[in-house]
Design a protein around this motif. Sequence first.
Motif, PDB file in Angstrom:
ATOM      1  N   ILE A 131       7.947   8.722  -3.755  1.00 32.98           N
ATOM      2  CA  ILE A 131       7.306   7.827  -3.090  1.00 32.98           C
ATOM      3  C   ILE A 131       6.259   9.222  -2.613  1.00 32.98           C
ATOM      4  N   TYR A 132       7.297  10.567  -2.246  1.00 31.51           N
ATOM      5  CA  TYR A 132       6.612  10.826  -1.662  1.00 31.51           C
ATOM      6  C   TYR A 132       5.364  12.265  -2.271  1.00 31.51           C
ATOM      7  N   ARG A 190       1.035  -1.166   0.062  1.00 33.42           N
ATOM      8  CA  ARG A 190      -0.090  -0.189   0.513  1.00 33.42           C
ATOM      9  C   ARG A 190       0.768   1.302   0.395  1.00 33.42           C
ATOM     10  N   LYS A 220       0.840   6.624 -10.032  1.00 31.60           N
ATOM     11  CA  LYS A 220      -0.403   6.279 -10.088  1.00 31.60           C
ATOM     12  C   LYS A 220      -0.714   5.993 -12.009  1.00 31.60           C
ATOM     13  N   THR A 265       3.468  10.947  -6.049  1.00 33.09           N
ATOM     14  CA  THR A 265       2.491  10.092  -5.948  1.00 33.09           C
ATOM     15  C   THR A 265       1.426  10.050  -7.405  1.00 33.09           C
ATOM     16  N   CYS A 281       2.178   1.676  -3.654  1.00 28.69           N
ATOM     17  CA  CYS A 281       1.251   2.053  -4.358  1.00 28.69           C
ATOM     18  C   CYS A 281       0.325   3.672  -4.836  1.00 28.69           C
ATOM     19  N   GLY A 282       1.066   4.395  -3.368  1.00 27.04           N
ATOM     20  CA  GLY A 282       0.855   5.577  -3.221  1.00 27.04           C
ATOM     21  C   GLY A 282      -0.941   5.646  -1.932  1.00 27.04           C
ATOM     22  N   LEU A 283      -0.882   4.134  -1.514  1.00 30.08           N
ATOM     23  CA  LEU A 283      -2.250   3.818  -0.624  1.00 30.08           C
ATOM     24  C   LEU A 283      -1.797   4.355   0.715  1.00 30.08           C
ATOM     25  N   SER A 284      -1.137   4.615   1.362  1.00 25.93           N
ATOM     26  CA  SER A 284      -0.611   4.995   2.480  1.00 25.93           C
ATOM     27  C   SER A 284       1.009   5.278   2.615  1.00 25.93           C
ATOM     28  N   LEU A 285       0.472   6.431   3.987  1.00 25.80           N
ATOM     29  CA  LEU A 285       1.932   7.235   3.345  1.00 25.80           C
ATOM     30  C   LEU A 285       3.488   6.563   4.379  1.00 25.80           C
TER      31      LEU A 285
END
Lengths: 372, 246
Positions: free
Chosen positions: B69-70, B49, B77, B73, B52-56
Amino acid sequence: MRTIKFLLQKEFRQIFRNKTLLRSILISPCIQLLILPLAANYEVKNISLAVVDNDHSAYSQKMISKITSSGYFKLTSYNSSFKEAYHQIEEDKADIILEIPAHFERNLVRENEQKLFVAVNAINGTKALLGGGYLANIINNYNNEIRLQWVQPSRFNTAPLIEIASSNWYNPLMNYQIFMVPGILVMLVTMIGGMMCSLNIVKEKEIGTIEQINVTPIKKHHFILGKLIPFWVIGMVVFTLGLLIARFVYHIIPIGNISLLYGFLAVYLLAVLGLGLLISTYSDTQQQAMSITFFFVMIFNLMSGLYTPVESMPNWAQWIAKFNPLSYFIQVMRMVVLKGSEFNDVKPHLIAILGFAIVFNTWAILNYRKRA
Amino acid sequence: MQQPVIKTELLTKRFGSFTAADELTFEVYPGEIFGFLGANGAGKTTAMRMLCGLSLPSSGKATIAGFDIYKQTEKIKQNIGYMSQKFSLYEDLTVIENIRFYAGIYGLSDKEIKAKSNNLLDQLGLQNEAKKLVSELPLGWKQKLSFSVAVIHQPKIVFLDEPTGGVDPVTRRQFWDLIYDASDKGLTVFVTTHYMDEAEYCNRISIMVDGRIEALDTPSNLKKQFSANSMDDVFYQLARGAKRNE
């Protein structure tokens, strides 16, 4: 723009495919609009009256028949003593006791003065207050009639007399439906819009599809617009159905400009749907969303001025009502429908609602996270 | 050596005092099928996650397809596909409606959408089911459909979270055929699984225990390293030491 097209297509397909939901969106407000105004009638009728007539004279009989023929009271019992009548109240068979003392007629004729005793069961405050008032009014009228019979009207009236002639503006017959139906319609549109919108997004959270959306490069405001627009349209449709019912069932024809109503509604729906969105960003399950929505809906409804005037609430409660979007639209509906108010009259309300719409939606967009 | 498409450095996710993913450092190369193994609760889904950029992430660094990733995003995607553990197509839409919807929000043109959806239906043998509601399909078909939808925009990487859970062996085999096909065309596949036979299909695998990566190599090297006959054995030796149990 293209993204929104796809989102809308999907949303409308899902709504039209869910027949149960569609029915509850479109039919239930119509049924409610047919039923609720009957319950929201402030005229108190069928007040049960227990009479204790200790006089049994022509006058007392005449007075009783005058009371019962008014249509507001029904004579439930005719008692020989106050104690007996009081029993009726205890058993909830009577709302009001009227005690006519012995020698009522004689005293009235001889001494020009007689006292009556009225006891009211005040458990139901509205009924007691209005019932007592009606009764006093009828007796007063009766009193005046007798006076006219006895006292020769002289050119030099001894007692100064103030007579009140009142006329009811904007609703000459004091028909409660004309007053209530527009308000109830606003309430229904608010409930449907706010609830459907918040539940819809939370449902996507529950089944996990929102995650699939969140891994796409979709823009936050696109997603939110994709959710807002369908329910905005539904709100418009429900409102239109409501206006048709008001027109054909209750014969309420708005005096003011209908496009002004729709213009206000357009902004109002944005505010309500924005609140729905905001709630959905704070809840993870439909149950949570439902209970939060219910909390607001209850407060909004009861503090909207729909049933009781906001002006008669304590000061702090009036402040709460200022933050209630429903109260603005109900006022505007009544102003435009009954009084024919124009744009300038509702401008302050419109500005307030616009404020709500901006605050709720911005807050919702800020709080909607694609990433936890 | 090629540039890695996934590169992480000490990537960590904490939930309060609980460290779900602990200092993950690994690289995945283009076209690779990368198996991400671990017992339930080992932290695989959490790690995926984040990627995938769903969770920081709580700390650490990572780039996906060269994007940070920060900060990037949304760029990431555009370049990834994701298939979650939970089936997440719309059950109340038909097969073709789901395909068109996702193709649409990924920004494909009408022409592309038409060609893509036809191809996809042919490939999956779903031409006759195109107008059926997804809820009416058997699980195996749903999974194949979700995979195809996840890669409809031709991403560089696809993340698959237990894609074959609860699916029969024949369908699983067909599913892996889809994965191989896609991988042959250059797609990088990042997949979690509990099936050790599937682990053998991967080019390289990592095994997570209690939030940390305890082993990372090709299946044959891992077997050598742990002097085991099968991946089952390797997994057992590592997972036995796990303290977290769910």
